[in-house]
Design an enzyme around this catalytic site. Structure first.
Site, mmCIF file in Angstrom:
data_model
loop_
_atom_site.group_PDB
_atom_site.id
_atom_site.type_symbol
_atom_site.label_atom_id
_atom_site.label_comp_id
_atom_site.label_asym_id
_atom_site.label_seq_id
_atom_site.Cartn_x
_atom_site.Cartn_y
_atom_site.Cartn_z
ATOM 1 C CG ASP A 59 5.367 3.577 1.619
ATOM 2 O OD1 ASP A 59 5.452 4.291 2.647
ATOM 3 O OD2 ASP A 59 4.298 3.349 1.029
ATOM 4 C CG PHE A 75 -1.878 1.190 1.187
ATOM 5 C CD1 PHE A 75 -2.999 1.172 0.368
ATOM 6 C CD2 PHE A 75 -1.632 2.323 1.957
ATOM 7 C CE1 PHE A 75 -3.855 2.268 0.310
ATOM 8 C CE2 PHE A 75 -2.490 3.423 1.904
ATOM 9 C CZ PHE A 75 -3.607 3.389 1.083
ATOM 10 C CE LYS A 77 -0.825 5.727 7.690
ATOM 11 N NZ LYS A 77 -0.579 4.854 6.569
#
Ligand SMILES: *Cc1c(COP(=O)(O)O)cnc(C)c1O
Length: 404
Positions: A225, A140, A254
């Protein structure tokens, strides 16, 4: 004063685009790892805003940074630079492999910048043939059209017309399949150094090393990532620092802002040189408020105390979850690293992770899922031991109801 309308969950269905289906209760206040809803019901927060609230809710250092900067300067655009952005970039480059930073506002944007940079680097150095991007099934990387196409779930990228091209996928931890796809046309490999959304799946040590070697062999860039794994989540500032493999480009978001929207792409000076003035940008990227908050988060997170504390909390979570499982036998695997943990349900409860999430919420503890059969825990990195035990006691009551 603004006129504060009274709003409820029903208002959501009246005024919001229906792409989300949020819980019935509406949280209104948070402190540390506890949250309260409109009715005053209290919850222990093991979700952390999906691995974002790394210092819990309303951490004093963050509140101070936000209010100080809020009274000074909110926004300039990139026509000017600003002190918080420069200080944060200095700290990030001092603490990592990287020499250069690009600021964005989210994980998807940090990854988007990484992918565009990789393509431009390859074009400049090797020509237009070198455009292949390889990523992994169940990966993702965000919801922009480029990042969602690189992500390994067709269900998220289908149905929006023609996709960006030259993007291919192989199974995570399958080095032979990756090798078979690679050639001098490979521009970049994008991977999570621990798949989060895909089910909390760790890479094999030899796999990560092998990916790095293949990238070196074919002059391809390795993009990590670290939007979910980064900023202390796995017990080091970034996960790559425990893997013995260094990427060429790294995306962070995040936990980076601890709850304030910010993303960052980190890379070397040599690669960064290919994003010349005007090639890419963002109005808000490097916003002083966001960078001031992220700097405060960095100062707390990047300490031996907090990072070692993540490992201790990991152990407490894992042993307590194992004890719950000894009683109820609902999990076939309890895994993950640091405070990015997953509990995979047994076959009997296949596809029922969301039922556990709902039952947990009813008992006063917020958890997440990662796919249909994995319950995910991404709490604050500094969650008190007492809150872990109280939250897991509530979680056990939920498990007892479903397994009983
Ligand atoms: C959450 C996530 C993203 C997307 O971040 P946004 O801030 O939602 O754009 C990208 N990659 C990974 C690994 C993530 O966990």
């Amino acid at each position: 004063m603004t006129n504060k309308l009274s709003v409820t969950r029903a208002t959501f269905d009246d005024v919001m685009v229906p792409n989300y289906n949020p819980a019935q209760m509406i949280p209104v206040k948070g402190e540390g790892s506890r949250v309260w809803d409109q009715a005053g019901t209290e919850y222990v927060d093991f979700a952390g805003g999906i691995a974002v609230n790394c210092l819990g809710h309303c951490h004093p250092a963050m509140v101070q940074a936000l209010t100080e900067q809020g009274n000074k300067l909110w926004h300039l655009s990139n026509v000017f630079t600003n002190e918080p952005a420069l200080r944060l970039a200095q700290k990030l480059t001092d603490a990592t492999f990287a020499d250069r930073v690009y600021f964005a506002n989210s994980g998807a944007e940090a990854n988007e910048a990484a992918l565009k940079l990789a393509r431009r680097w390859a074009l400049d150095k090797f020509g237009p043939e070198k455009d292949q991007i390889i990523a992994f099934n169940k990966g993702f990387h965000g919801r922009t059209f480029f990042t969602v196409t690189v992500g390994g779930q067709a269900a998220y990228s289908d149905g929006f017309g023609p996709k960006p091209g030259a993007i291919e996928h192989v199974d995570y931890n399958n080095l032979a399949a990756l090798e078979a796809l690679m050639s001098d046309k490979t521009c970049a490999i994008m991977m999570e150094p621990l798949q989060g959304e895909g089910g909390v799946i760790s890479p094999d040590a030899e796999f990560v090393k092998g990916v790095r070697e293949l990238c070196d062999k074919y002059n391809a860039l390795l993009i990590f990532d670290e939007v979910q794994t980064g900023f202390g989540r796995t017990g080091s500032l970034y996960a790559y620092q425990q893997l013995g493999v260094t990427p060429d480009i790294l995306a962070s978001a995040k936990s980076l802002g601890g709850g304030f929207p910010i993303g960052a792409m980190l890379t070397t000076a040599e690669i960064a040189a290919h994003l010349k003035p005007g090639t890419h940008g963002s109005t808000y990227g490097g916003n002083p408020l966001a960078c001031a908050v992220a700097e405060a988060v960095f100062d707390v997170v990047n300490t031996d105390d907090v990072l070692a504390g993540v490992k201790q909390r990991e152990q407490l979570f894992k042993t307590t979850l194992q004890q719950i499982n000894e009683k109820y036998g609902v999990f076939q695997d309890i895994r993950g690293q640091g405070l990015l943990l997953g509990a995979e349900l047994t076959e009997k409860f296949d596809g029922k992770a969301r039922d556990f999430l709902n039952a947990a919420a009813a008992e006063g503890v917020m958890v997440l899922v990662a796919g249909p059969s994995v319950i995910r825990f991404t709490p604050s990195l500094i969650i008190p031991e007492q809150d872990i035990l109280e939250g897991l006691a509530r979680f056990e009551r939920a498990v007892a109801k479903l397994a009983g």
